[in-house]
Design an enzyme around this catalytic site. Sequence first.
Site, PDB file in Angstrom:
ATOM      1  N   GLY A  70      44.755  40.474  31.163  1.00  0.00           N
ATOM      2  CA  GLY A  70      45.892  40.437  32.071  1.00  0.00           C
ATOM      3  C   GLY A  70      46.001  39.134  32.836  1.00  0.00           C
ATOM      4  O   GLY A  70      47.094  38.592  33.030  1.00  0.00           O
ATOM      5  N   THR A  71      44.874  38.612  33.281  1.00  0.00           N
ATOM      6  CA  THR A  71      44.897  37.376  34.046  1.00  0.00           C
ATOM      7  C   THR A  71      45.476  36.237  33.213  1.00  0.00           C
ATOM      8  O   THR A  71      46.307  35.454  33.686  1.00  0.00           O
ATOM      9  CB  THR A  71      43.480  37.017  34.533  1.00  0.00           C
ATOM     10  OG1 THR A  71      43.063  38.010  35.470  1.00  0.00           O
ATOM     11  CG2 THR A  71      43.448  35.654  35.195  1.00  0.00           C
TER      12      THR A  71
ATOM     13  N   ASN B 105      48.189  46.813  42.932  1.00  0.00           N
ATOM     14  CA  ASN B 105      46.842  47.224  42.559  1.00  0.00           C
ATOM     15  C   ASN B 105      46.032  47.763  43.726  1.00  0.00           C
ATOM     16  O   ASN B 105      45.096  48.521  43.526  1.00  0.00           O
ATOM     17  CB  ASN B 105      46.101  46.048  41.928  1.00  0.00           C
ATOM     18  CG  ASN B 105      46.140  44.810  42.782  1.00  0.00           C
ATOM     19  OD1 ASN B 105      47.218  44.269  43.065  1.00  0.00           O
ATOM     20  ND2 ASN B 105      44.979  44.353  43.228  1.00  0.00           N
TER      21      ASN B 105
ATOM     22  N   GLN C 100      48.748  47.658  36.290  1.00  0.00           N
ATOM     23  CA  GLN C 100      48.336  48.926  36.903  1.00  0.00           C
ATOM     24  C   GLN C 100      49.262  50.074  36.515  1.00  0.00           C
ATOM     25  O   GLN C 100      48.902  51.239  36.681  1.00  0.00           O
ATOM     26  CB  GLN C 100      48.327  48.783  38.440  1.00  0.00           C
ATOM     27  CG  GLN C 100      47.286  47.812  38.974  1.00  0.00           C
ATOM     28  CD  GLN C 100      45.868  48.347  38.862  1.00  0.00           C
ATOM     29  OE1 GLN C 100      45.638  49.554  38.792  1.00  0.00           O
ATOM     30  NE2 GLN C 100      44.900  47.441  38.841  1.00  0.00           N
TER      31      GLN C 100
ATOM     32  N   HIS D 148      41.995  47.072  29.385  1.00  0.00           N
ATOM     33  CA  HIS D 148      40.922  47.873  29.998  1.00  0.00           C
ATOM     34  C   HIS D 148      41.403  48.742  31.149  1.00  0.00           C
ATOM     35  O   HIS D 148      40.655  49.582  31.646  1.00  0.00           O
ATOM     36  CB  HIS D 148      39.747  46.982  30.423  1.00  0.00           C
ATOM     37  CG  HIS D 148      39.956  46.193  31.662  1.00  0.00           C
ATOM     38  ND1 HIS D 148      39.321  46.507  32.848  1.00  0.00           N
ATOM     39  CD2 HIS D 148      40.714  45.119  31.916  1.00  0.00           C
ATOM     40  CE1 HIS D 148      39.685  45.631  33.770  1.00  0.00           C
ATOM     41  NE2 HIS D 148      40.524  44.776  33.228  1.00  0.00           N
TER      42      HIS D 148
ATOM     43  N   THR E 191      41.779  32.191  17.630  1.00  0.00           N
ATOM     44  CA  THR E 191      41.618  33.215  16.602  1.00  0.00           C
ATOM     45  C   THR E 191      41.815  34.596  17.206  1.00  0.00           C
ATOM     46  O   THR E 191      41.266  34.893  18.267  1.00  0.00           O
ATOM     47  CB  THR E 191      40.214  33.102  15.975  1.00  0.00           C
ATOM     48  OG1 THR E 191      40.080  31.798  15.418  1.00  0.00           O
ATOM     49  CG2 THR E 191      40.005  34.147  14.893  1.00  0.00           C
TER      50      THR E 191
ATOM     51  N   CYS F  97      36.930  40.182  46.025  1.00  0.00           N
ATOM     52  CA  CYS F  97      35.661  39.842  46.655  1.00  0.00           C
ATOM     53  C   CYS F  97      34.882  39.004  45.675  1.00  0.00           C
ATOM     54  O   CYS F  97      34.376  39.492  44.688  1.00  0.00           O
ATOM     55  CB  CYS F  97      34.878  41.095  47.007  1.00  0.00           C
ATOM     56  SG  CYS F  97      33.200  40.768  47.504  1.00  0.00           S
TER      57      CYS F  97
END
Lengths: 372, 403
Positions: free
Chosen positions: B74-75, B160, B188, B210, B246, B336
């Site tokens: 996602g990032t 989130n 989310q 995930h 790849t 954090c």
Amino acid sequence: MRVVAAMSGGVDSAVAAARAAEAGHEVVGVHLALSRSRGGSAASPASGPARARGCCTVEDARDAARAADALGIPFYLWDLSERFQADVVDDFVSEYAAGRTPNPCVRCNERIKFSALLDKALALGFDAVCTGHYARVEPEGRFDSSRDDEPRLHRAADVAKDQSYVLAVLSPDRLRHAMFPLGGTVKADVRAEAARRGLQVAAKPDSHDICFVPDGGTRAWLAERIGRRPGTVLDDAGAVVGSHDGAYGYTVGQRHGLRLGVPASDGRPRYVLAVEPASNTVVVGPREALAIRTVVGRGPTWCGPVPSVGAGLGVQVRAHGSESPAVVTAVSTQAVEVRLDEPLGGVAAGQTLVLYEGTRVVGSATIESTGR
Amino acid sequence: VSRSHRAAYLDHAATTPLRTAAYEALLAELGRHGNASSLHTAGRRARRVVEEAREAIAAAVGAGPSEVVLTGGGTEADNLAVKGLFWARQSDRPRPRVLVSAVEHHAVLDPADWLQAQCGAEVVRVPVDEVARVDVEALRSLVAQAPDDVAVVSVMWANNEVGTLQPVAEVVSALHGTGIPVHCDAVQAVGQVGVDFGASGLHAMTVSAHKVGGPVGAGALVARKGLDLTPVIHGGGQERGVRSGTLDVAAARAFAVAVTEAVEELPGSAKRLTELRNDLVSGVLAAVPDAVLRGDTDSAGRLPGNAHFTFPGCEGDSLLYLLDARGVECSTGSACQAGVPQPSHVLRSMGVREDDARGALRFSLGHTSTAGDVAALVDVIGSVVERARRAGLASRRAEAGRA
């Protein structure tokens, strides 16, 4: 017993935590976040300040976490950065600005590890804080507050590593909840033990200097915070022999980095004799002019009975100094004065005066002034 | 304190356990070889698996297969959207403005701020209300100031931390006709609420594997056909030339299996999670009457699995420790690092005072959550908060009288 092990990421605190766990205590590792590592405001995250070195780096936090993993104990990061900034860093800057030479490790033990951290730990249901300091508490683990059984602080078995000086500020009610598992061991054995226990930090170098100041750069670090305050350097006769960018960059007894324009008449090295913030003046002179015989400490804390006037004790006036015999010449709730049997050089205001009887810490105070 | 019993895992928004079917798909593909870009038999087989995965992922989120750009999570997809759209939009004239909601994830905020620091962008944070819902009128007037100057707009589907659902349709309609691309981080939301990319009118949307029971390290940027995106990662030209590297065949298939399953379970799973969450909220409020539920108190306005509270007089790290020691795993909700937990920018943007923001905890439910997990929390939260309160804001209190 439920114990918070303060884990800096170094070998000592890792082995201390291991010993506490092995002794059957329920140990939780805590790494203290003492500086803001992420660049402050959201508006400029990419241009945040450089990371502090020492006990607050990401590597140290990781080393501490990995040591906790190896010991199989839970591990947390607790943020005490605001307290550390206010009680240690700001205090350090203002003490220097006032012409004194503070000991930030003493402040950290007094106000962070055995105050903010210990109070939090006690409130959360823990009984003690365990650190890797080299010092002994006797008897250890007496949490009840009966006076007969008050704990006392003693020098470590490894005299070269002894850290009782930076812990002497702790009163018995703090020492009750302090655990120093390394107090009876020499450093070399601690490293060997760390290796035997499979701790990755076994060979990690010791930390030196001040954790929030870049290596050896105290003067530049202070200059960023206090600013340039040019002034003159005088010799002990009052003649101008040089200039400086801020008297706060000098410590009594300092010899190097004076950058004097006028050589001494006798060609001998000169030392800082005095730092005078009011006139922004640094006074230099020959080594023998540093010698003092009396030391006055303010705000004494006593670990046990207050010594009486005339008592012969050992005194230590800097972290890595040796002990000198002295006699208590005055004592009150505000101050204590001692007279040294032999003169001592380079005693700076702001440092800690610690009094010993044998290996036992009698008390401590912040050095206010010295006299011949 | 016993650690022997199974922990109650209430941190599904951080990551949710791998679904069994995804685990099996992952293992099966890890045992096979072939580069999806190769032309021989092994390569063609791999390519087929990837393309079937792409079709399944597309179907699950209402997109076409060619609109799915597979990424390493996602990032990465957020970075590609924010930077890739910003750069692409500079082709005809300078368009410095990047409009992002004030409560975006760091994966959107930090690329935007980086563009400001490095590429002359001007990032404007669109304000939110007290439940973290973006102010569409404010967005509309920001755009109206200088529509040609706006490179890209990014507003998440669901927050989130506090779980607030954003008015995505209104955001899209506010931008309608301006030609400004709208990106939405739906990490989310997918699998918790219905997400239909085609119907949304969005130009680009981020999805993560995930968070829906797939593997970590896989995600996608769903990008409309023909959307001009400048690549962030250059190389062999895979994925429409905007995301070289790849292809991870096993991750793509496991991602597809997980997102398909998660979406197929809707709306039943959402109803189940909503009920569990409502029990959690009422249980916590009964045990700690002065706890403050943050985000939308209307159940329909937030993610089914999200509950977020601030506990006055407590520090998040004390609460976290005490709950963990009692077998309850949750989060303070805010980023954090190995350094220092920062007071949440989400809560601050909602107008929550810094002291209150420090006592924040997020509980998030997912596909493995049970009534037992909720009960485990409700059992201990009262005594935990009481104890954390005793520890107080120890780390903030300035030294009172110095000796």
